[in-house]
Scaffold this active site. Structure first.
Site, short mmCIF file in Angstrom:
data_model
loop_
_atom_site.label_atom_id
_atom_site.label_comp_id
_atom_site.label_asym_id
_atom_site.label_seq_id
_atom_site.Cartn_x
_atom_site.Cartn_y
_atom_site.Cartn_z
N ASP A 77 -13.11 69.64 49.17
CA ASP A 77 -12.62 69.74 50.70
C ASP A 77 -13.27 68.85 51.70
O ASP A 77 -14.22 68.57 51.67
CB ASP A 77 -12.39 71.16 51.15
N GLU A 130 -25.01 66.34 35.55
CA GLU A 130 -25.94 67.12 34.61
C GLU A 130 -25.19 68.08 33.82
O GLU A 130 -25.49 68.45 32.88
CB GLU A 130 -26.68 68.12 35.55
C1 GLC Z 1 -8.27 70.43 53.71
C2 GLC Z 1 -7.27 71.48 52.95
C3 GLC Z 1 -6.64 72.31 54.17
C4 GLC Z 1 -7.32 72.89 54.90
C5 GLC Z 1 -8.78 71.94 55.63
C6 GLC Z 1 -9.64 72.63 56.18
O1 GLC Z 1 -7.52 69.61 54.11
O2 GLC Z 1 -6.57 70.77 52.16
O3 GLC Z 1 -5.67 73.19 53.53
O4 GLC Z 1 -6.82 73.46 56.16
O5 GLC Z 1 -9.15 71.15 54.53
O6 GLC Z 1 -10.50 73.25 55.14
#
Ligand code: GLC
Ligand code: CA
Length: 546
Positions: A217, A271
Site C-alpha cells: 500500500d 529470500e
Molecule cells: C491506498 C489504498 C486505499 C487506502 C489508502 C490508505 O491508496 O488503496 O484504499 O485508503 O491507501 O491506506
C-alpha cells in the site's frame, strides 16, 4: 539485415529468454474481501467466502488473487488501518481459515497475494499506544511526532489524502503526529531501523505461511522529507477538486531515500521462491519507472495506473502505451490496471460497450494485467443512497465525487436473495440489475462479458506471444487502435474500435493471412480476414495467422 530487423531479432531473443515467472505471464485478480462472498450471514464478505469461490477463480483463468487487507482493524478505512500485522480480523475469519484458503488455492494452482500496509498503522496498534504515551517512550520515534509550529498550529502545511490537515495534536504530550490519511491512521517513521525490522518480521510471518507476495500500500509514501518542508501550492487546483490536490506533494512522498527502503523489502521477498513485490504508486510514468529500482532492485511490478487516468480514445492510449514501453528500464516487466477499489469502475468510465473493448485491451497488452472483481460481470459504479455511505473519504469531503463505495459493492453470484453474496442485506447495495447481472446467468450466456473475459484469459494463457511477447503499434487511425504481440514462434494481432461507428482497417501488407480468434461481440470466431478488416461499433478483435 537492416538495423530495424536486427533489433527485432535481438528483442525476440530477449523476450524468449524472459523466464515465465507466474507474475509475468499470469493475470492477477483483486478481491475486495468485504464484498466477494459472505459465509456467515453478516452481510460482509470473509475468507471462508473466498475459499468457497476458488473454483470460480480457477475456472475464470486467473493466476493469482490479491486480497485487500484482512488484518485486525477497527475498520476506520476498511482494513487499511492495521492494528496487528500478524493476525486476521474476526470479521474475515481466523488464521486457520487463512491457512486453509492458501492451501486450497495452491492446490488449484492459484497464488495468493496479500495487501501489506506499512506506511501507517491503526491508531489502535499497540505500537502507537506506546508511542503516544510519552515523549520518552522507546516507540516514540516509531511515528512522526513534531512540536507545533513556532506560532502554534501544525508543524507544516501538509494535507491529509482524505482532506484537512495531515497533523493531529495530541494533548497528553503536547505534540502533533503526522497521518497521510485519517487521524486514525498515524504514519510510521520508516527512517527508524526498528520500524523496518518489525515490518520485515511481519512480512516473513506471511511468507512462511505460504503467501506468494505482497501488494504494498502507498509504497511511494514511506519516506517523507527529512526536514518536513512545506509542500508548494498547486496552481491547477480548484475548490471542486479534492483538497489533497491543493498542494503538490513534493516533500511528503516520492523521496529519493524510499528506493533504499524498497530494495530491502525486495531483498526479503527474494529470500523466498517465486514471490512477487507489487507497489501501489500513483505517479507519472517517468517517476513511476524509478520504482523498478537501480538494477531492478525495487518492486517487480510498480502498479501502472495510467489507463485509469488516460482519456478513453485511440490516440491517447497509443501514446500512453508507447511512452510506457520506452520508459521501462531494461528487464523491467510492464503491468496494467483498469479498475481498483479506489477509483470508478471501468464500466462507469467508458460505458458497457467499451468495457468489453477495455477487457480485450487489458488482456492483450504486454505486461501483467490486474482485473478488479466484478469488472468481469460489467458491474458499474453503483449509486449509494446517502444513508448508506461508508467510505470515510466520502464522509469527509462530500459533494466532490471522491466516495469509493460505488466501486466496492458486492459480487453478484446468482439470482437468489442478495445475489448469492449473503443471506443478509449486504453492507453495500447490489446493482439494480443483479438478477441478470450475475455469474450464474452470465456463465450460461456465451456472449456475456463474463464469457468474453474468460475466453480472453484462457487465450492469453495458451499464447506466449500474448503473455510474454513483444508489443508493437500497427495503427492508430481515428478510433482504431491496432497492435501486434509477437515472440519467436507466434504472432497475435489486436485491432480495437474505440468508437461507436464502424471502421475498416486496411491491414499492413507485411502481415500474414489472418483469422479472427476472438471478437468482443463473441460471434465471429474463426472468420478469415481479407486485406480490409471491418470492425463493428465498439468491437475489438484478436487475430491470429491462419
Ligand atoms: C491506498 C489504498 C486505499 C487506502 C489508502 C490508505 O491508496 O488503496 O484504499 O485508503 O491507501 O491506506
Ligand atoms: Ca461474513
Amino acid at each position: 539485415m537492416v538495423e530495424r530487423d536486427r533489433r527485432l531479432a535481438r528483442d525476440l531473443r530477449i523476450s524468449a529468454a524472459v523466464s515465465e515467472a507466474w507474475w509475468r505471464s499470469g493475470a492477477i485478480y483483486q478481491v475486495y474481501p468485504r464484498s466477494f462472498q459472505d459465509s456467515n450471514g453478516d452481510g460482509i464478505g470473509d475468507l471462508e467466502g473466498i475459499r468457497r469461490r476458488l473454483d470460480y477463480l480457477a475456472w475464470l483463468g486467473v493466476e493469482a488473487i490479491w486480497i485487500s487487507p484482512i488484518y485486525p482493524s477497527p475498520m476506520h478505512d476498511f482494513g487499511y488501518d492495521v492494528a496487528d500485522y500478524c493476525g486476521i480480523d474476526p470479521i474475515f475469519g481466523s488464521l486457520e481459515g487463512f491457512d486453509r484458503l492458501v492451501a486450497e488455492a495452491h492446490a488449484l494452482g492459484l497464488k495468493i497475494i496479500l495487501d501489506f500496509v506499512p506506511n501507517h498503522t491503526s491508531i489502535l496498534h499497540p505500537w502507537f499506544a506506546a508511542s503516544r504515551r510519552s515523549r520518552f517512550d522507546p516507540k516514540r520515534d516509531w511515528y512522526i511526532w513534531r512540536d507545533p509550529a513556532p506560532g502554534g498550529g501544525p508543524p507544516n502545511n501538509w494535507i491529509s489524502n482524505f482532506g484537512g490537515s495531515a497533523w493531529t495534536f495530541d494533548e497528553q504530550t503536547g505534540q502533533y503526529y503526522y497521518h497521510a490519511y485519517l487521524a486514525q491512521q498515524p504514519d510510521l517513521n520508516w527512517r527508524n531501523r526498528e520500524v523496518r525490522a518489525a515490518m520485515h518480521a511481519a512480512m516473513r510471518f506471511w511468507l512462511r505461511r505460504g503467501v506468494d507476495g505482497f501488494r504494498v500500500d502507498v509504497i511511494w509514501h514511506l519516506i517523507k522529507d527529512a526536514a518536513l518542508r512545506d509542500n508548494p501550492p498547486n496552481p491547477a487546483w480548484t475548490p471542486q477538486r479534492p483538497e489533497i490536490e491543493r498542494l503538490i506533494e513534493a516533500h511528503s512522498a516520492d523521496q529519493p531515500e524510499v528506493h533504499g527502503v524498497i530494495a530491502e523489502l525486495r531483498g526479503l521477498i527474494d529470500e523466498f521462491d517465486n514471490c512477487v513485490l507489487i507497489g501501489e504508486i500513483y505517479l507519472p510514468i517517468e517517476r513511476l519507472v524509478a520504482y523498478y529500482g537501480e538494477g531492478l532492485s525495487g518492486a517487480h511490478l510498480p502498479f501502472n495506473f495510467q489507463l485509469l487516468q488516460t482519456p478513453w480514445a485511440a490516440g491517447p492510449i497509443a501514446r500512453l502505451i508507447e511512452t510506457y514501453e520506452v520508459a521501462l528500464p531494461e528487464g523491467g516487466w510492464p503491468n496494467w490496471v483498469l479498475s481498483n477499489h479506489d477509483r470508478p469502475r471501468i464500466k462507469a468510465r467508458v460505458g458497457p460497450d467499451q468495457a468489453r473493448v477495455a477487457a480485450m485491451l487489458l488482456l492483450t497488452l504486454r505486461g501483467t494485467p490486474t482485473l478488479y472483481y466484478g469488472d468481469e460481470l460489467g458491474i458499474g459504479d453503483v449509486e449509494i443512497p446517502p444513508d448508506r455511505i461508508c467510505d470515510p473519504w466520502a464522509k469527509r469531503e462530500p459533494g466532490r465525487g471522491v466516495g469509493r463505495d460505488p466501486e466496492r459493492t458486492p459480487m453478484q453470484w446468482d439470482a437468489t436473495a442478495f445475489a448469492g453474496f449473503s443471506t443478509h442485506e449486504p453492507w453495500l447495495p447490489l446493482t439494480p440489475d443483479w438478477r441478470t447481472r450475475n455469474v450464474a446467468a452470465m456463465r450460461a450466456d456465451p456472449a456475456s462479458i463474463l464469457s468474453l473475459t474468460r475466453a480472453l484469459l484462457h487465450y492469453r494463457r495458451t499464447r506466449a506471444s500474448l503473455s510474454i511477447g513483444l508489443w508493437r503499434l500497427l495503427a492508430c487511425e481515428g478510433d482504431l487502435l491496432a497492435f501486434e504481440r509477437r515472440n519467436e514462434h507466434e504472432r497475435t494481432i489486436v485491432a480495437l474500435n474505440l468508437g461507436a461507428a464502424a471502421q475498416v482497417w486496411s491491414l499492413p501488407p507485411e502481415l500474414p493471412k489472418l483469422k479472427i480468434a476472438i471478437s468482443t461481440h463473441c460471434d465471429r470466431d474463426g472468420e478469415p480476414v481479407g486485406p480490409a478488416l471491418s470492425l463493428r461499433a465498439n468491437e475489438g478483435l484478436a487475430l491470429e495467422p491462419i
